[in-house]
Design a protein around this motif. Structure first.
Motif, PDB file in Angstrom:
ATOM      1  N   LEU A  68       0.835  -1.199   0.000  1.00 45.04           N
ATOM      2  CA  LEU A  68       0.000   0.000   0.000  1.00 45.04           C
ATOM      3  C   LEU A  68       0.869   1.248   0.000  1.00 45.04           C
ATOM      4  O   LEU A  68       2.003   1.214   0.456  1.00 45.04           O
ATOM      5  CB  LEU A  68      -0.900   0.001   1.229  1.00 45.04           C
ATOM      6  N   PRO A  69       0.300   2.365  -0.453  1.00 49.70           N
ATOM      7  CA  PRO A  69       1.094   3.602  -0.544  1.00 49.70           C
ATOM      8  C   PRO A  69       1.744   4.020   0.773  1.00 49.70           C
ATOM      9  O   PRO A  69       2.841   4.554   0.768  1.00 49.70           O
ATOM     10  CB  PRO A  69       0.063   4.648  -0.977  1.00 49.70           C
ATOM     11  N   TYR A  70       1.053   3.842   1.897  1.00 47.94           N
ATOM     12  CA  TYR A  70       1.710   4.178   3.159  1.00 47.94           C
ATOM     13  C   TYR A  70       1.139   3.324   4.274  1.00 47.94           C
ATOM     14  O   TYR A  70      -0.003   2.916   4.229  1.00 47.94           O
ATOM     15  CB  TYR A  70       1.607   5.677   3.471  1.00 47.94           C
ATOM     16  N   ALA A 101       0.212   3.780   7.390  1.00 50.70           N
ATOM     17  CA  ALA A 101      -0.935   4.188   8.207  1.00 50.70           C
ATOM     18  C   ALA A 101      -2.237   3.704   7.572  1.00 50.70           C
ATOM     19  O   ALA A 101      -3.198   3.358   8.249  1.00 50.70           O
ATOM     20  CB  ALA A 101      -0.931   5.694   8.377  1.00 50.70           C
ATOM     21  N   GLU A 133      -5.353   1.482   9.194  1.00 51.22           N
ATOM     22  CA  GLU A 133      -6.743   1.923   9.109  1.00 51.22           C
ATOM     23  C   GLU A 133      -7.621   0.801   8.572  1.00 51.22           C
ATOM     24  O   GLU A 133      -8.671   0.487   9.121  1.00 51.22           O
ATOM     25  CB  GLU A 133      -6.782   3.130   8.170  1.00 51.22           C
ATOM     26  N   VAL A 147     -14.062  -8.035   5.323  1.00 47.58           N
ATOM     27  CA  VAL A 147     -12.651  -7.624   5.218  1.00 47.58           C
ATOM     28  C   VAL A 147     -12.426  -6.956   3.861  1.00 47.58           C
ATOM     29  O   VAL A 147     -11.817  -5.886   3.763  1.00 47.58           O
ATOM     30  CB  VAL A 147     -11.709  -8.830   5.376  1.00 47.58           C
ATOM     31  N   PHE A 163     -11.492  -3.028   3.078  1.00 41.06           N
ATOM     32  CA  PHE A 163     -10.386  -2.701   2.189  1.00 41.06           C
ATOM     33  C   PHE A 163     -10.840  -1.715   1.128  1.00 41.06           C
ATOM     34  O   PHE A 163     -10.245  -0.665   0.917  1.00 41.06           O
ATOM     35  CB  PHE A 163      -9.878  -3.992   1.551  1.00 41.06           C
ATOM     36  N   LEU A 203      -9.830   2.267   1.258  1.00 47.22           N
ATOM     37  CA  LEU A 203      -8.935   2.626   0.159  1.00 47.22           C
ATOM     38  C   LEU A 203      -9.601   3.625  -0.774  1.00 47.22           C
ATOM     39  O   LEU A 203      -9.009   4.634  -1.156  1.00 47.22           O
ATOM     40  CB  LEU A 203      -8.557   1.367  -0.621  1.00 47.22           C
ATOM     41  N   SER A 205     -12.058   5.736  -0.166  1.00 50.19           N
ATOM     42  CA  SER A 205     -12.213   7.084   0.371  1.00 50.19           C
ATOM     43  C   SER A 205     -10.873   7.782   0.471  1.00 50.19           C
ATOM     44  O   SER A 205     -10.800   8.994   0.341  1.00 50.19           O
ATOM     45  CB  SER A 205     -12.937   7.087   1.713  1.00 50.19           C
ATOM     46  N   ASP A 206      -9.800   7.048   0.659  1.00 51.98           N
ATOM     47  CA  ASP A 206      -8.489   7.685   0.739  1.00 51.98           C
ATOM     48  C   ASP A 206      -8.028   8.182  -0.629  1.00 51.98           C
ATOM     49  O   ASP A 206      -7.668   9.337  -0.810  1.00 51.98           O
ATOM     50  CB  ASP A 206      -7.472   6.692   1.299  1.00 51.98           C
ATOM     51  N   LEU A 207      -8.067   7.289  -1.618  1.00 53.70           N
ATOM     52  CA  LEU A 207      -7.591   7.654  -2.955  1.00 53.70           C
ATOM     53  C   LEU A 207      -8.535   8.635  -3.618  1.00 53.70           C
ATOM     54  O   LEU A 207      -8.140   9.657  -4.141  1.00 53.70           O
ATOM     55  CB  LEU A 207      -7.489   6.412  -3.832  1.00 53.70           C
ATOM     56  N   SER A 249     -10.780  10.677  -2.488  1.00 53.16           N
ATOM     57  CA  SER A 249     -10.968  12.044  -1.996  1.00 53.16           C
ATOM     58  C   SER A 249      -9.854  12.963  -2.477  1.00 53.16           C
ATOM     59  O   SER A 249     -10.031  14.168  -2.549  1.00 53.16           O
ATOM     60  CB  SER A 249     -11.066  12.073  -0.480  1.00 53.16           C
ATOM     61  N   ALA A 250      -8.696  12.374  -2.818  1.00 50.76           N
ATOM     62  CA  ALA A 250      -7.629  13.223  -3.337  1.00 50.76           C
ATOM     63  C   ALA A 250      -7.849  13.565  -4.804  1.00 50.76           C
ATOM     64  O   ALA A 250      -7.314  14.543  -5.307  1.00 50.76           O
ATOM     65  CB  ALA A 250      -6.281  12.527  -3.158  1.00 50.76           C
TER      66      ALA A 250
END
Lengths: 405, 340, 287
Positions: B34-36, B38, B42, B273, B277, B281, B283-285, B287-288
């Motif tokens: 994964l990119p990072y 943290a 999560e 699970v 995932f 993922l 919402s993280d990617l 939203s940017a």
């Protein structure tokens, strides 16, 4: 039979997941050729009570980077923009910025809880944070070496607006309407301190829960109190709503109306001069402030975006500019050295000469009180109000509760 | 026991638990892919909460909107323990789990007084009340500022040198042990007689009652077990992010967990699970990339109800079944069938 | 003091009547179609935003009162025919998931079209100002809203109690299958009923817009209160919706006198109490 399916299913699952992970990994940003860009994380919000902030933060930041020349220390400046609608997102995006992108400089606006949460993380990671929010404790009991704050804290803001109202309007009795946020309680506490010091009375207070959209019950109480002045201690969309409903309920016939924490032009435009006439505003910044730094900013902003800037854009503008200047002066992107370069350095800011004082990293700058005018008296479409007073009020270092290691 | 018996026992153990081993292997690889890191943390902790909720919803048919109450109360409890009582990591986790379970007993008891949508609305009402209390009691919870100054403790086991958990990666592997163990426990529950009763209650509560089971007790038990594991997720989350805030008792967290289970595939444990995932993922990617990415989520939920009720896992299992049926119809297997 | 109480009672009644309108729609949909509609708040927001557009285009508030409910009814019926129809008789989970998905997608669409910042919507000049009775100020606009909602409620009561369509709705709320056995075209009735419910929701959005402001999350915020209102009043009952709405509105405004920050949570406390003591609600027809 069930066991067999489970086994095969799992092997397939792992293949599927593996493919998924590879695809996710493929989203990682490619390293660019040439000088490594200097990245600044801009954490702001595009929804909720502070919805208007995001767009202006973007504009203010863009202008600052442009005016500085787009480069610092010979490296291109890269702005990493992230939506941080709540403190949890704030910390998560801060983690992403540090772990994935190696960012060393943060600017977070405008919610105090978010700034506080990120401030703690930034200090741990030795990342420089400029927090654009008003809670006293950001440069008070929660201060740290790596956090700076430009807006005047609630302590200073109230000590300009409330005495000004007492002076100019001879107001003796006050009623407050406070949002049930820790920040709102800060404003209330400071208000009560100032009133007590002057021997005046608060006739009462009505707390409204967050997300309150119907203020009628609170306004009814305010009107029944018949105070000389009703102070709205809320902010953003809440203030806009409250003022409109206050007008609808006839509060202006009974008391003077004042809002202590405004965001400026956009808010005024949303409310309109009909309702604003006679309302008193406390603001961090207004385009009419007479200072050479401000004139340059207002002209450049008007030229680039075809509108007059408000506080929401001024804040990131001045802070990013000062940050870039400090990085250049420190000749390094090591946050520890940049912090030293920023402390106690006097620069020509938007309100005149300003500096971030070393003991708590709070910017020493004035707060402004304005009075709004009727529609007929407006000379330009932006001429909503005139500045009727300003002063710089800042707690002595020993009283802020800040202990910097 | 003869060697033959021992081998077949081991083989059976391996067969039954191979899925979990694969899961563990995947999660071990996660932070490196994964990119990072943290982000991996999560995903894992929300996966834990989602699996716990799947026990309630997928296996027992108990729907609720108070997941955040269990998760968030544990976050607060762990935070307060670390701030005021002790820096022992196990004590902090224990306090978190016990607090969440205590809340679960109360809410579970009250909510199971009714059934169906009324029960769900009761959990919603209690969730709102807990949120309100957390907000008002700002001297304890920090109100909307939250609690800061929480220090992540290191791993100290008597007789061994202290292991540092300060880096994201080391804390990830520490939590992973709890995650795998919790997953194993929950799975064992679903495969046990207790689990069978839960499924019976899900299928037809009245019939289960008719056979003589005290279904109310089972439902309260499932609230408590689910709540305890959601509390475990919360306690670990608190120490991962070193922050406690009312956001973690807010309905949004409950809504997200429900979505993870529904889109992943309820009643499968592995589905949630996958759901966690995807949702974390995405919402993280997303939203940017696009401010309004949630519109895609909304449309996806609609599409799921229309075409993929079993969630991603169900869709995937359906694909597998179709592929298998194709295989069975092929000439090769006909020959095999003919010769047997 | 008595002045203050009278003023707060008035506020509570006006607030309550808005909730009554919303509860009516939700109660009919929930009671009759057995669908838990998480998108109900969306139509409230749609009503307000469409009013903003229609007012800007036509220049008149009163045109909005006519046009917007028709628009929300049309959107509602479209939604019912295309998507919601598949939810009848389904597990509530899927109803929640789909209607929640619709609510999210709808809200984001609103933000795409109108921007994330709230919009300003003023009451018409004709209704601006206050009237003073015995020293107490009553905003004219709120008096207007109160009058309109009372009229509408009476109208709906008349339709539900005295017309054939109304009796179909009442029967359908009790036993939908039996109604179709009687030879009535259920799918047509359901679509029309959903349309009417959404028309009322849209209208309440128009009426509330000058009072509460317009912002993208207004639907989400009011949804919880809607559900609480229907639970308190009793699902499927018209008088229940009225009673529930007024009780909720009055509780909110009167609690402000004692503990202002509790004006939202008081609703959930009352809802929980009702669910535990008398789940059928005050006037509900079935558990």
């Amino acid at each position: 039979m069930k066991k067999k399916i489970t086994r095969r299913t799992f092997l397939k699952k792992s293949a599927l997941a593996g493919a998924g992970l590879a695809a996710a990994g493929g989203f990682m940003p490619m390293r660019s050729w040439g000088a490594e860009p200097l990245r600044i994380l801009i954490g702001t919000t595009f929804s909720g009570a502070y919805a208007e902030t995001g767009d202006y933060v973007r504009k203010g930041t863009q202008l600052a980077v442009e005016m500085f020349g787009g480069q610092v220390l010979g490296r291109p400046i890269e702005i990493v923009e992230r939506d941080v609608p709540n403190p949890s997102e704030g910390v998560k995006k801060a983690q992403e910025a540090v772990e994935k992108l190696g960012v060393k400089f943060f600017f977070v606006s405008p919610s105090s809880p978010t700034v506080l949460a990120v401030s703690e993380y930034a200090a741990k990671q030795q990342v420089l944070l400029i927090g654009a929010a008003g809670a006293d404790e950001i440069t008070g009991k929660s201060c740290n070496r790596f956090t700076f704050r430009w807006p005047v804290a609630t302590w200073g803001a109230i000590r300009e607006v409330v005495p000004r109202i007492i002076d100019v309007y001879k107001a003796k009795t006050f009623y407050t309407i406070t949002p049930k946020y820790v920040f709102g309680e800060d404003l209330l506490r400071n208000t009560q301190e100032v009133l007590k010091a002057k021997g005046l009375t608060s006739l009462g207070n009505s707390d409204h829960p967050m997300g309150e959209s119907d203020f009628s019950s609170h306004l009814t109480k305010a009107m029944a109190a018949k105070a000389d002045c009703v102070l709205f201690l809320n902010f953003g969309g809440d203030t806009t709503n409250a003022l409109k409903q206050a007008n609808m309920s006839g509060l202006n016939k009974v008391s003077r109306i004042a809002c202590v924490w405004g965001s400026g032009l956009t808010q005024m435009k949303a409310i309109g001069p009909k309702i604003l006439d006679g309302v008193i505003w406390g603001l961090q910044y207004f385009y009419k402030v007479e200072a050479p730094g401000n004139k340059k900013f207002v002209d450049a902003f008007r030229k680039k975006f075809n509108e007059t800037p408000n506080y929401l854009a001024a804040n990131p503008f001045t802070n990013i500019l000062v940050l870039l200047q400090s990085i250049e002066r420190a000749k390094t992107d090591d946050p520890v050295k940049v912090v030293q370069a920023m402390e106690d350095f006097e620069y020509e800011g938007l309100t005149g000469p300003e500096k971030f004082r070393a003991c708590d990293h709070q910017a020493v700058k004035p707060y402004y009180t304005l009075q709004c005018k009727a529609a007929e008296a407006m000379k330009t479409p932006d001429d909503f109000a005139d500045i009727i007073g300003s002063s710089t009020n800042i707690q002595p270092c020993s009283e802020t509760g800040c202990k910097m290691s | 026991m003869s060697t033959g018996e021992k081998t077949s026992m081991l083989a059976a153990l391996w067969c039954e638990n191979r899925p979990i081993v694969v899961l563990a292997a995947l999660f071990i690889v996660f932070p490196f892919v994964l990119p990072y890191t943290a982000l991996a943390n999560e995903i894992m902790l929300f996966a834990l909460a989602a699996v716990a909720f799947d026990l309630c919803l997928g296996y027992s048919g108990v729907m609720m909107f108070c997941q955040a109450s269990f998760f968030g109360v544990a976050v607060y409890a762990t935070a307060l323990t670390l701030l005021h009582l002790t820096s022992n990591i196990f004590a902090a986790i224990a306090v978190g789990v016990i607090s969440a379970s205590a809340i679960a007993v109360v809410v579970g008891f009250m909510a199971t007084q009714r059934s169906g949508s009324y029960s769900v609305l009761l959990t919603l009402a209690f969730a709102e009340m807990i949120y309100f209390i957390a907000f008002q009691w700002s001297s304890l919870t920090g109100g909307d500022n939250g609690l800061t100054g929480i220090k992540r403790p290191n791993l100290e086991i008597f007789g061994f040198p202290s292991i540092s958990l300060q880096s994201s990666l080391s804390y990830y592997f520490f939590s992973l042990i709890f995650f795998i163990f919790a997953f194993y426990l929950i799975r064992r529950i679903t495969l046990s007689p207790f689990g069978k009763v839960l499924m019976a209650i899900r299928e037809n509560e009245q019939r289960a009652q008719a056979i003589g089971y005290n279904t109310r007790l089972y439902k309260v038990a499932v609230f408590v077990i689910g709540g305890a594991f959601m509390g475990l997720a919360g306690a670990l989350y608190c120490m991962y992010i070193c922050f406690a805030h009312i956001h973690y008792v807010h309905f949004e967290i409950s809504g997200n967990i429900v979505m993870m289970v529904l889109t992943g595939g309820m009643g499968t444990l592995f589905g949630p699970v996958v759901g966690a995932f995807i949702i974390v993922l995405a919402s993280d990617l997303a939203s940017a990339l696009w401010d309004r990415w949630m519109i895609v989520m909304g449309i996806l939920y609609i599409l799921f109800v229309l075409f993929a009720r079993g969630g991603i896992w169900g869709f995937y299992e359906k694909l597998l079944r179709t592929w298998k049926t194709q295989k069975r119809k092929s000439p090769l297997s006909k020959e095999a069938a003919a010769s047997s | 003091m008595i002045d203050l109480i009278i003023a707060q009672v008035f506020n509570g009644l006006v607030l309550g009547m808005i909730y009554v309108l919303l509860a009516m729609g939700l109660s009919i949909v929930w009671g009759m179609m057995d669908i838990i509609n998480f998108a109900h708040g969306l139509f409230f927001a749609l009503g307000a935003y469409l009013a903003f557009t229609v007012a800007a285009w036509s220049g008149s508030f009163f045109v909005c009162l006519l046009v917007v409910p028709l628009a929300t009814a049309a959107i509602g019926m479209l939604l019912e025919v295309s998507l919601l129809r598949r939810l009848y008789g389904q597990n509530i989970l899927y109803q929640i998931l789909m209607t929640y998905g619709i609510a999210i997608a709808g809200r984001e669409l609103i933000v795409l079209l109108y921007g994330p910042v709230g919009k300003s919507f003023d009451q018409p000049d004709l209704l601006t100002g206050v009237i003073s009775i015995a020293g107490i100020f009553f905003p004219i606009y709120r008096v207007f809203v109160f009058a309109v909602t009372i009229l509408l409620t009476m109208g709906m009561w008349f339709v539900i109690e005295k017309t054939r369509w109304g009796s179909i709705i009442r029967a359908g709320t009790e036993n939908l299958k039996m109604v179709s056995c009687l030879g009535i075209n259920i799918s047509g009735v359901l679509t029309l009923t959903f349309g009417v419910a959404m028309a009322i929701a849209g209208l309440s959005g128009v009426l509330a817009a000058p009072m509460r402001g317009i912002e993208p999350f207004m639907g989400d915020l009011i949804l919880g209160i809607c559900f609480a209102t229907v639970v308190i009043g009793g699902m499927g009952s018209f008088t229940g919706a009225v009673a529930g709405g007024l009780i909720v509105g009055l509780s909110q405004s009167l609690i402000t006198l004692v503990m202002p920050s509790a004006s939202v949570i008081i609703i959930f406390i009352v809802m929980a109490a009702i669910l535990l003591i008398r789940p059928r609600g005050l006037m509900g027809i079935r558990d």
